[in-house]
Design a protein around this motif. Structure first.
Motif, PDB file in Angstrom:
ATOM      1  N   GLU A 110       0.836  -1.205   0.000  1.00  0.00           N
ATOM      2  CA  GLU A 110       0.000   0.000   0.000  1.00  0.00           C
ATOM      3  C   GLU A 110       0.871   1.255   0.000  1.00  0.00           C
ATOM      4  O   GLU A 110       0.570   2.218  -0.706  1.00  0.00           O
ATOM      5  CB  GLU A 110      -0.940  -0.001   1.215  1.00  0.00           C
ATOM      6  CG  GLU A 110      -2.038  -1.042   1.145  1.00  0.00           C
ATOM      7  CD  GLU A 110      -2.933  -0.898  -0.065  1.00  0.00           C
ATOM      8  OE1 GLU A 110      -3.310   0.256  -0.416  1.00  0.00           O
ATOM      9  OE2 GLU A 110      -3.249  -1.926  -0.692  1.00  0.00           O
ATOM     10  N   ALA A 111       1.948   1.248   0.760  1.00  0.00           N
ATOM     11  CA  ALA A 111       2.846   2.398   0.815  1.00  0.00           C
ATOM     12  C   ALA A 111       3.505   2.608  -0.545  1.00  0.00           C
ATOM     13  O   ALA A 111       3.666   3.747  -1.004  1.00  0.00           O
ATOM     14  CB  ALA A 111       3.900   2.207   1.902  1.00  0.00           C
ATOM     15  N   TYR A 112       3.860   1.526  -1.208  1.00  0.00           N
ATOM     16  CA  TYR A 112       4.473   1.583  -2.519  1.00  0.00           C
ATOM     17  C   TYR A 112       3.489   2.194  -3.528  1.00  0.00           C
ATOM     18  O   TYR A 112       3.847   3.087  -4.304  1.00  0.00           O
ATOM     19  CB  TYR A 112       4.888   0.168  -2.944  1.00  0.00           C
ATOM     20  CG  TYR A 112       5.588   0.099  -4.282  1.00  0.00           C
ATOM     21  CD1 TYR A 112       6.919   0.405  -4.408  1.00  0.00           C
ATOM     22  CD2 TYR A 112       4.883  -0.297  -5.437  1.00  0.00           C
ATOM     23  CE1 TYR A 112       7.564   0.340  -5.643  1.00  0.00           C
ATOM     24  CE2 TYR A 112       5.507  -0.373  -6.658  1.00  0.00           C
ATOM     25  CZ  TYR A 112       6.853  -0.052  -6.763  1.00  0.00           C
ATOM     26  OH  TYR A 112       7.482  -0.114  -7.976  1.00  0.00           O
ATOM     27  N   LYS A 113       2.240   1.724  -3.501  1.00  0.00           N
ATOM     28  CA  LYS A 113       1.213   2.253  -4.404  1.00  0.00           C
ATOM     29  C   LYS A 113       1.004   3.751  -4.166  1.00  0.00           C
ATOM     30  O   LYS A 113       0.902   4.535  -5.093  1.00  0.00           O
ATOM     31  CB  LYS A 113      -0.114   1.528  -4.187  1.00  0.00           C
ATOM     32  CG  LYS A 113      -0.201   0.181  -4.827  1.00  0.00           C
ATOM     33  CD  LYS A 113      -1.601  -0.396  -4.581  1.00  0.00           C
ATOM     34  CE  LYS A 113      -1.737  -1.795  -5.074  1.00  0.00           C
ATOM     35  NZ  LYS A 113      -3.070  -2.336  -4.768  1.00  0.00           N
ATOM     36  N   LYS A 114       0.934   4.114  -2.877  1.00  0.00           N
ATOM     37  CA  LYS A 114       0.688   5.494  -2.523  1.00  0.00           C
ATOM     38  C   LYS A 114       1.852   6.396  -2.969  1.00  0.00           C
ATOM     39  O   LYS A 114       1.649   7.497  -3.459  1.00  0.00           O
ATOM     40  CB  LYS A 114       0.523   5.586  -0.996  1.00  0.00           C
ATOM     41  CG  LYS A 114      -0.012   6.883  -0.507  1.00  0.00           C
ATOM     42  CD  LYS A 114      -0.264   6.803   0.988  1.00  0.00           C
ATOM     43  CE  LYS A 114      -0.950   8.036   1.487  1.00  0.00           C
ATOM     44  NZ  LYS A 114      -1.224   7.952   2.919  1.00  0.00           N
ATOM     45  N   PHE A 115       3.045   5.900  -2.841  1.00  0.00           N
ATOM     46  CA  PHE A 115       4.237   6.654  -3.205  1.00  0.00           C
ATOM     47  C   PHE A 115       4.303   6.907  -4.712  1.00  0.00           C
ATOM     48  O   PHE A 115       4.696   7.980  -5.161  1.00  0.00           O
ATOM     49  CB  PHE A 115       5.490   5.907  -2.735  1.00  0.00           C
ATOM     50  CG  PHE A 115       6.764   6.657  -2.996  1.00  0.00           C
ATOM     51  CD1 PHE A 115       7.131   7.739  -2.215  1.00  0.00           C
ATOM     52  CD2 PHE A 115       7.609   6.288  -4.040  1.00  0.00           C
ATOM     53  CE1 PHE A 115       8.300   8.436  -2.447  1.00  0.00           C
ATOM     54  CE2 PHE A 115       8.781   6.980  -4.280  1.00  0.00           C
ATOM     55  CZ  PHE A 115       9.126   8.065  -3.480  1.00  0.00           C
ATOM     56  N   PHE A 116       3.908   5.882  -5.495  1.00  0.00           N
ATOM     57  CA  PHE A 116       4.028   5.993  -6.948  1.00  0.00           C
ATOM     58  C   PHE A 116       2.725   6.397  -7.640  1.00  0.00           C
ATOM     59  O   PHE A 116       2.641   6.332  -8.859  1.00  0.00           O
ATOM     60  CB  PHE A 116       4.545   4.681  -7.530  1.00  0.00           C
ATOM     61  CG  PHE A 116       6.001   4.471  -7.240  1.00  0.00           C
ATOM     62  CD1 PHE A 116       6.981   5.193  -7.896  1.00  0.00           C
ATOM     63  CD2 PHE A 116       6.403   3.560  -6.256  1.00  0.00           C
ATOM     64  CE1 PHE A 116       8.311   5.010  -7.608  1.00  0.00           C
ATOM     65  CE2 PHE A 116       7.731   3.372  -5.968  1.00  0.00           C
ATOM     66  CZ  PHE A 116       8.705   4.100  -6.638  1.00  0.00           C
ATOM     67  N   SER A 117       1.731   6.829  -6.875  1.00  0.00           N
ATOM     68  CA  SER A 117       0.491   7.258  -7.547  1.00  0.00           C
ATOM     69  C   SER A 117       0.319   8.741  -7.543  1.00  0.00           C
ATOM     70  O   SER A 117       1.039   9.507  -7.045  1.00  0.00           O
ATOM     71  CB  SER A 117      -0.705   6.603  -6.866  1.00  0.00           C
ATOM     72  OG  SER A 117      -0.790   6.960  -5.512  1.00  0.00           O
TER      73      SER A 117
END
Length: 164
Positions: free
Chosen positions: A157-164
């Protein structure tokens, strides 16, 4: 001292440590277990004239003392020390089965507290193979799997949030 004398003294210290632990005195228990190890260090190899089973008994006792030290450090929240003691116990390869599973479980408990879920999971899987009927191992294995899955989901989730 000969091997039999060293073994007798270290065994007495282990028993004294067990009594202290059962009475709720983990500090005294740790002290006696560690003193037992110091005696065993005086007998690093088979001495001429000693029966071979003395050296095997000394290795088995060393394993138990390290494993018990890991337990007491876990109880005192000394997780690095617990992990180290359990690792030293596991380095004694002659001990297998449920006793080895117990040391793996104690190291895994420390690793969970140290946020090393991957390492804990590895130890718990090995412990489960050695003692499949051990309820504590099975329970901790399930909990470690859930913690690892939750951590990975959080990272995702943190990865998605960072790259969105």
């Amino acid at each position: 001292m000969d091997g039999s004398t060293v073994l007798r003294i270290a065994t007495e210290l282990k028993e004294f440590g067990n009594k202290a632990f059962k009475a709720g005195d983990t500090e005294l228990g740790l002290d006696k277990y560690e003193k037992g190890l110091r005696y065993l260090a005086e007998y690093p190899a088979l001495v001429e004239g000693d029966p071979p089973q003395v050296f095997q008994s000394i290795k088995a006792l060393k394993f138990i003392l390290y494993s018990n030290i890991a337990l007491l450090h876990n109880k005192q929240k000394g997780y690095r020390e617990a992990e180290d003691a359990a690792t030293k116990a596991l380095a004694i390869e002659e001990v297998a089965g449920p006793e080895r599973a117990k040391a793996l479980y104690r190291r895994a408990t420390a690793k969970v507290a140290l946020k090393d879920e991957d390492g804990a999971l590895d130890d718990l899987k090995e412990a489960h193979k050695l003692a499949p009927d051990n309820a504590a191992v099975t329970k901790e294995l399930d909990a470690a799997k859930k913690k690892l899955a939750a951590r990975k989901e959080k990272e995702k989730e943190a990865y998605k949030k960072f790259f969105s």
